[in-house]
Design a protein around this motif. Structure first.
Motif, short mmCIF file in Angstrom:
data_model
loop_
_atom_site.label_atom_id
_atom_site.label_comp_id
_atom_site.label_asym_id
_atom_site.label_seq_id
_atom_site.Cartn_x
_atom_site.Cartn_y
_atom_site.Cartn_z
N PHE A 65 0.80 -1.22 0.00
CA PHE A 65 0.00 0.00 0.00
C PHE A 65 0.84 1.28 0.00
O PHE A 65 0.28 2.37 0.08
CB PHE A 65 -0.95 0.01 1.20
N ASP A 66 2.17 1.14 -0.07
CA ASP A 66 3.08 2.28 -0.07
C ASP A 66 2.73 3.26 1.05
O ASP A 66 2.48 4.44 0.83
CB ASP A 66 3.05 2.99 -1.43
N SER A 67 2.72 2.74 2.28
CA SER A 67 2.26 3.53 3.43
C SER A 67 3.36 3.82 4.45
O SER A 67 3.06 4.04 5.62
CB SER A 67 1.09 2.82 4.11
N GLY A 68 4.60 3.84 4.02
CA GLY A 68 5.69 4.15 4.95
C GLY A 68 5.90 3.03 5.95
O GLY A 68 6.13 1.89 5.58
N ILE A 69 5.80 3.35 7.25
CA ILE A 69 5.96 2.33 8.29
C ILE A 69 4.69 2.17 9.13
O ILE A 69 4.71 1.65 10.24
CB ILE A 69 7.15 2.65 9.22
N PHE A 70 3.57 2.63 8.59
CA PHE A 70 2.31 2.59 9.33
C PHE A 70 1.95 1.18 9.80
O PHE A 70 1.74 0.95 10.99
CB PHE A 70 1.19 3.16 8.45
N TRP A 71 1.87 0.24 8.88
CA TRP A 71 1.48 -1.13 9.24
C TRP A 71 2.57 -1.84 10.02
O TRP A 71 2.28 -2.63 10.92
CB TRP A 71 1.12 -1.92 7.99
N THR A 72 3.82 -1.58 9.69
CA THR A 72 4.92 -2.24 10.40
C THR A 72 4.89 -1.89 11.88
O THR A 72 4.97 -2.77 12.74
CB THR A 72 6.28 -1.84 9.79
N LEU A 73 4.76 -0.61 12.18
CA LEU A 73 4.75 -0.19 13.58
C LEU A 73 3.52 -0.73 14.32
O LEU A 73 3.64 -1.24 15.44
CB LEU A 73 4.78 1.34 13.66
N GLY A 74 2.37 -0.64 13.70
CA GLY A 74 1.15 -1.13 14.35
C GLY A 74 1.17 -2.62 14.61
O GLY A 74 0.83 -3.08 15.71
N LEU A 75 1.60 -3.39 13.62
CA LEU A 75 1.62 -4.84 13.79
C LEU A 75 2.78 -5.30 14.68
O LEU A 75 2.68 -6.34 15.34
CB LEU A 75 1.66 -5.54 12.44
N LEU A 76 3.86 -4.52 14.71
CA LEU A 76 4.94 -4.82 15.66
C LEU A 76 4.42 -4.71 17.09
O LEU A 76 4.63 -5.61 17.91
CB LEU A 76 6.12 -3.86 15.46
N ILE A 77 3.72 -3.64 17.38
CA ILE A 77 3.17 -3.44 18.73
C ILE A 77 2.12 -4.49 19.04
O ILE A 77 2.08 -5.05 20.14
CB ILE A 77 2.62 -2.02 18.88
N ALA A 78 1.26 -4.81 18.07
CA ALA A 78 0.24 -5.84 18.28
C ALA A 78 0.88 -7.21 18.53
O ALA A 78 0.46 -7.94 19.43
CB ALA A 78 -0.70 -5.90 17.08
N GLY A 79 1.89 -7.56 17.74
CA GLY A 79 2.58 -8.84 17.93
C GLY A 79 3.28 -8.92 19.27
O GLY A 79 3.24 -9.95 19.95
N LEU A 80 3.91 -7.81 19.68
CA LEU A 80 4.57 -7.77 20.98
C LEU A 80 3.55 -7.94 22.11
O LEU A 80 3.78 -8.69 23.06
CB LEU A 80 5.34 -6.47 21.14
N ALA A 81 2.42 -7.25 21.99
CA ALA A 81 1.37 -7.35 23.03
C ALA A 81 0.83 -8.78 23.10
O ALA A 81 0.67 -9.34 24.20
CB ALA A 81 0.25 -6.37 22.74
N ILE A 82 0.56 -9.38 21.96
CA ILE A 82 0.04 -10.76 21.95
C ILE A 82 1.07 -11.72 22.55
O ILE A 82 0.73 -12.58 23.36
CB ILE A 82 -0.33 -11.17 20.51
N GLY A 83 2.33 -11.57 22.17
CA GLY A 83 3.38 -12.43 22.71
C GLY A 83 3.51 -12.29 24.22
O GLY A 83 3.66 -13.29 24.93
N CYS A 84 3.45 -11.07 24.72
CA CYS A 84 3.56 -10.85 26.17
C CYS A 84 2.36 -11.44 26.91
O CYS A 84 2.52 -12.03 27.98
CB CYS A 84 3.70 -9.36 26.47
N ILE A 85 1.17 -11.29 26.36
CA ILE A 85 -0.02 -11.85 27.00
C ILE A 85 0.07 -13.38 27.05
O ILE A 85 -0.21 -13.99 28.09
CB ILE A 85 -1.30 -11.39 26.27
N VAL A 86 0.46 -13.99 25.94
CA VAL A 86 0.59 -15.45 25.90
C VAL A 86 1.66 -15.93 26.88
O VAL A 86 1.46 -16.90 27.62
CB VAL A 86 0.88 -15.93 24.47
#
Length: 94
Positions: A65-86
């Protein structure tokens, strides 16, 4: 003021859980250094894998989508949160 019955139930459950843990510790003893290191490694991977998946998926979406780092940053935080919860849940189930 009288304490609520719900608090008494939670306290009773906590005391029972603590007693069961103590009995298991007396029966089985301390975990070995190897077992502790294995648990630390497993918890580490439990956090790292969802974080890396979030980064890779985010980079792919950002390129698509040529969106810079928008999705990377959001999904990095989401993945980190999911990993920490698990990892938190797994650590407390032991």
């Amino acid at each position: 003021m009288t304490p609520e019955p719900e608090n008494h139930e939670r306290l009773g459950q906590a005391v029972k859980r603590r007693q069961e843990r103590r009995e298991r510790w007396q029966r089985e003893g301390e975990r070995s250094l190897g077992q502790n290191l294995a648990m630390i490694g497993a918890l580490g991977w439990t956090i790292v894998v969802p974080t890396l998946l979030g980064i890779f998926a985010g980079r792919w979406l950002d390129r698509a989508f040529d969106s810079g780092i928008f999705w990377t940053l959001g999904l990095l935080i989401a993945g980190l949160a999911i990993g920490c919860i698990v990892a938190w849940r797994r650590m407390h189930s032991e």
